[in-house]
Design a protein around this motif. Structure first.
Motif, PDB file in Angstrom:
ATOM      1  N   PRO A   4       0.796  -1.240   0.000  1.00 27.44           N
ATOM      2  CA  PRO A   4       0.000   0.000   0.000  1.00 27.44           C
ATOM      3  C   PRO A   4       0.820   1.277   0.000  1.00 27.44           C
ATOM      4  N   ARG A   5       2.070   1.230   0.483  1.00 24.86           N
ATOM      5  CA  ARG A   5       2.890   2.441   0.497  1.00 24.86           C
ATOM      6  C   ARG A   5       3.348   2.859  -0.895  1.00 24.86           C
ATOM      7  N   LEU A   6       3.308   1.956  -1.833  1.00 24.61           N
ATOM      8  CA  LEU A   6       3.701   2.271  -3.202  1.00 24.61           C
ATOM      9  C   LEU A   6       2.493   2.729  -4.005  1.00 24.61           C
ATOM     10  N   SER A   7       2.669   3.782  -4.779  1.00 24.95           N
ATOM     11  CA  SER A   7       1.634   4.250  -5.695  1.00 24.95           C
ATOM     12  C   SER A   7       1.868   3.622  -7.067  1.00 24.95           C
ATOM     13  N   ILE A   8       0.799   3.197  -7.694  1.00 25.84           N
ATOM     14  CA  ILE A   8       0.914   2.641  -9.040  1.00 25.84           C
ATOM     15  C   ILE A   8       1.135   3.790 -10.021  1.00 25.84           C
ATOM     16  N   ASP A   9       2.181   3.690 -10.812  1.00 21.55           N
ATOM     17  CA  ASP A   9       2.518   4.724 -11.786  1.00 21.55           C
ATOM     18  C   ASP A   9       1.672   4.508 -13.043  1.00 21.55           C
ATOM     19  N   THR A  10       1.199   5.579 -13.616  1.00 15.88           N
ATOM     20  CA  THR A  10       0.363   5.490 -14.815  1.00 15.88           C
ATOM     21  C   THR A  10       0.862   6.458 -15.875  1.00 15.88           C
ATOM     22  N   PHE A  11       0.555   6.132 -17.110  1.00 21.66           N
ATOM     23  CA  PHE A  11       0.853   7.009 -18.243  1.00 21.66           C
ATOM     24  C   PHE A  11      -0.463   7.449 -18.851  1.00 21.66           C
ATOM     25  N   GLU A  12      -0.723   8.743 -18.794  1.00 21.65           N
ATOM     26  CA  GLU A  12      -1.996   9.298 -19.261  1.00 21.65           C
ATOM     27  C   GLU A  12      -3.166   8.575 -18.609  1.00 21.65           C
ATOM     28  N   GLY A  13      -3.005   8.283 -17.298  1.00 18.82           N
ATOM     29  CA  GLY A  13      -4.071   7.671 -16.519  1.00 18.82           C
ATOM     30  C   GLY A  13      -4.171   6.167 -16.627  1.00 18.82           C
ATOM     31  N   GLN A  14      -3.269   5.520 -17.362  1.00 17.69           N
ATOM     32  CA  GLN A  14      -3.364   4.084 -17.613  1.00 17.69           C
ATOM     33  C   GLN A  14      -2.186   3.335 -17.012  1.00 17.69           C
ATOM     34  N   ALA A  15      -2.466   2.274 -16.212  1.00 15.21           N
ATOM     35  CA  ALA A  15      -1.418   1.406 -15.694  1.00 15.21           C
ATOM     36  C   ALA A  15      -1.000   0.408 -16.773  1.00 15.21           C
ATOM     37  N   TRP A  16       0.206  -0.145 -16.582  1.00 14.79           N
ATOM     38  CA  TRP A  16       0.761  -1.099 -17.546  1.00 14.79           C
ATOM     39  C   TRP A  16       1.320  -2.322 -16.815  1.00 14.79           C
ATOM     40  N   ILE A  17       1.268  -3.464 -17.493  1.00 12.61           N
ATOM     41  CA  ILE A  17       1.911  -4.677 -17.003  1.00 12.61           C
ATOM     42  C   ILE A  17       2.805  -5.203 -18.115  1.00 12.61           C
ATOM     43  N   GLY A  18       3.980  -5.721 -17.740  1.00  7.59           N
ATOM     44  CA  GLY A  18       4.938  -6.171 -18.739  1.00  7.59           C
ATOM     45  C   GLY A  18       5.481  -7.553 -18.451  1.00  7.59           C
ATOM     46  N   VAL A  19       5.795  -8.265 -19.523  1.00  8.56           N
ATOM     47  CA  VAL A  19       6.545  -9.526 -19.463  1.00  8.56           C
ATOM     48  C   VAL A  19       7.840  -9.286 -20.223  1.00  8.56           C
ATOM     49  N   VAL A  20       8.965  -9.578 -19.568  1.00  6.83           N
ATOM     50  CA  VAL A  20      10.261  -9.201 -20.142  1.00  6.83           C
ATOM     51  C   VAL A  20      11.220 -10.394 -20.123  1.00  6.83           C
ATOM     52  N   PRO A  21      11.403 -11.075 -21.252  1.00  2.67           N
ATOM     53  CA  PRO A  21      12.418 -12.128 -21.363  1.00  2.67           C
ATOM     54  C   PRO A  21      13.756 -11.537 -21.803  1.00  2.67           C
ATOM     55  N   PHE A  22      14.841 -12.091 -21.258  1.00  9.58           N
ATOM     56  CA  PHE A  22      16.173 -11.616 -21.659  1.00  9.58           C
ATOM     57  C   PHE A  22      17.228 -12.588 -21.168  1.00  9.58           C
ATOM     58  N   THR A  23      18.475 -12.283 -21.463  1.00  9.77           N
ATOM     59  CA  THR A  23      19.596 -13.055 -20.946  1.00  9.77           C
ATOM     60  C   THR A  23      20.571 -12.105 -20.256  1.00  9.77           C
ATOM     61  N   MET A  24      21.351 -12.643 -19.312  1.00 14.04           N
ATOM     62  CA  MET A  24      22.278 -11.845 -18.513  1.00 14.04           C
ATOM     63  C   MET A  24      23.663 -12.468 -18.585  1.00 14.04           C
ATOM     64  N   TRP A  25      24.698 -11.622 -18.509  1.00 17.71           N
ATOM     65  CA  TRP A  25      26.062 -12.143 -18.475  1.00 17.71           C
ATOM     66  C   TRP A  25      26.969 -11.116 -17.775  1.00 17.71           C
ATOM     67  N   GLY A  26      28.189 -11.518 -17.485  1.00 18.46           N
ATOM     68  CA  GLY A  26      29.138 -10.637 -16.827  1.00 18.46           C
ATOM     69  C   GLY A  26      28.699 -10.238 -15.432  1.00 18.46           C
ATOM     70  N   ILE A  27      28.010 -11.140 -14.746  1.00 20.14           N
ATOM     71  CA  ILE A  27      27.423 -10.810 -13.442  1.00 20.14           C
ATOM     72  C   ILE A  27      28.455 -11.019 -12.341  1.00 20.14           C
ATOM     73  N   GLN A  28      28.727  -9.971 -11.577  1.00 20.00           N
ATOM     74  CA  GLN A  28      29.613 -10.095 -10.434  1.00 20.00           C
ATOM     75  C   GLN A  28      29.468  -8.898  -9.512  1.00 20.00           C
ATOM     76  N   ALA A  29      29.707  -9.146  -8.226  1.00 17.86           N
ATOM     77  CA  ALA A  29      29.731  -8.057  -7.257  1.00 17.86           C
ATOM     78  C   ALA A  29      30.961  -7.197  -7.512  1.00 17.86           C
ATOM     79  N   SER A  30      30.857  -5.904  -7.222  1.00 21.37           N
ATOM     80  CA  SER A  30      31.956  -4.985  -7.498  1.00 21.37           C
ATOM     81  C   SER A  30      33.201  -5.301  -6.689  1.00 21.37           C
ATOM     82  N   PHE A  31      33.042  -5.992  -5.553  1.00 20.14           N
ATOM     83  CA  PHE A  31      34.170  -6.274  -4.665  1.00 20.14           C
ATOM     84  C   PHE A  31      34.638  -7.722  -4.763  1.00 20.14           C
TER      85      PHE A  31
END
Length: 225
Positions: free
Chosen positions: A26-53
């Motif tokens: 409830p503390r988060l407000s839903i962000d809208t564009f021109e009054g409309q909310a959006w839902i997304g599905v995002v497929p992708f791949t990741m590489w070069g993953i490491q902590a900075s330290f």
């Protein structure tokens, strides 16, 4: 945390914000564009993953991921809210659950690319999660002009923090990357129960698509807000 994301397709539909409200703190407000909310599905791949330290940890530096998301803001700072994140790496799933309080699930995921066509398949393997599957083919198109503030492309893609929630506490992680190098894309086929696994109906109408070949990303640790 350093990582690169690529072969990434933003698949977005409009949705009634009232349907999303019970799924978001409830503390988060839903962000809208021109009054409309959006839902997304995002497929992708990741590489070069490491902590900075730390040096890269074998077996965790590259894998495929698929997330379902919407957009929120808190105290005026817009960000991403993840309903689910499926990944093909058990150690990464464990670490993201433990250190970022994100709803990660183990999944079997494959990505096949032939010229400009990508086939992406994911099947959730975690028993605690609702069954969810994704089987989609798309063709990438021409580069798009840089997204400008105030445009729908900017609203959907240029997000520089994520929010998570644990034991009634809200957290935020900052994200940095250059503006997305977006391209057009066309769906050849789309089969998915990712959104339905949340208890929502399958989205109606044609989705809005944006593709990105690759981008380097920096992710900061969580901070309580």
């Amino acid at each position: 945390m350093h990582q690169s994301w690529g072969k990434l397709l933003f698949i977005h539909w409009t949705i009634d914000a009232d349907l999303l409200r019970p799924l978001i703190p409830p503390r988060l407000s839903i962000d809208t564009f021109e009054g409309q909310a959006w839902i997304g599905v995002v497929p992708f791949t990741m590489w070069g993953i490491q902590a900075s330290f730390l040096p890269a940890i074998p077996g965790t530096s590259a894998f495929h991921e698929l997330n379902v998301r919407t957009y929120v803001h808190y105290d005026g700072l817009p960000g991403v809210w993840f309903f689910s994140l499926d990944a093909a790496n058990k150690l990464a799933v464990w670490a993201a659950r433990k250190f970022y309080y994100l709803p990660y699930f183990n999944a079997e995921i494959s990505l096949e690319e032939k010229e400009k066509t990508i086939r992406y398949y994911s099947r959730r393997q975690d028993a605690p999660g609702a069954p969810a599957e994704f089987n989609t083919v798309w063709t990438t198109g021409e580069p798009l002009a840089p997204a400008r503030p105030g445009s729908i492309e900017f609203f959907l893609t240029e997000r520089y923090c994520l929010y998570s929630h644990q034991r009634e506490r809200l957290y935020r992680s900052r994200i940095f990357h250059q503006p997305w190098p977006l391209q057009s894309a066309t769906l050849n086929s789309y089969q998915s129960t990712m959104i339905e696994s949340l208890g929502l109906a399958a989205p109606a109408g044609e989705p809005l698509l944006h593709y990105a070949e690759s981008i380097a990303v920096e992710i900061w640790p969580l901070q309580r807000v």
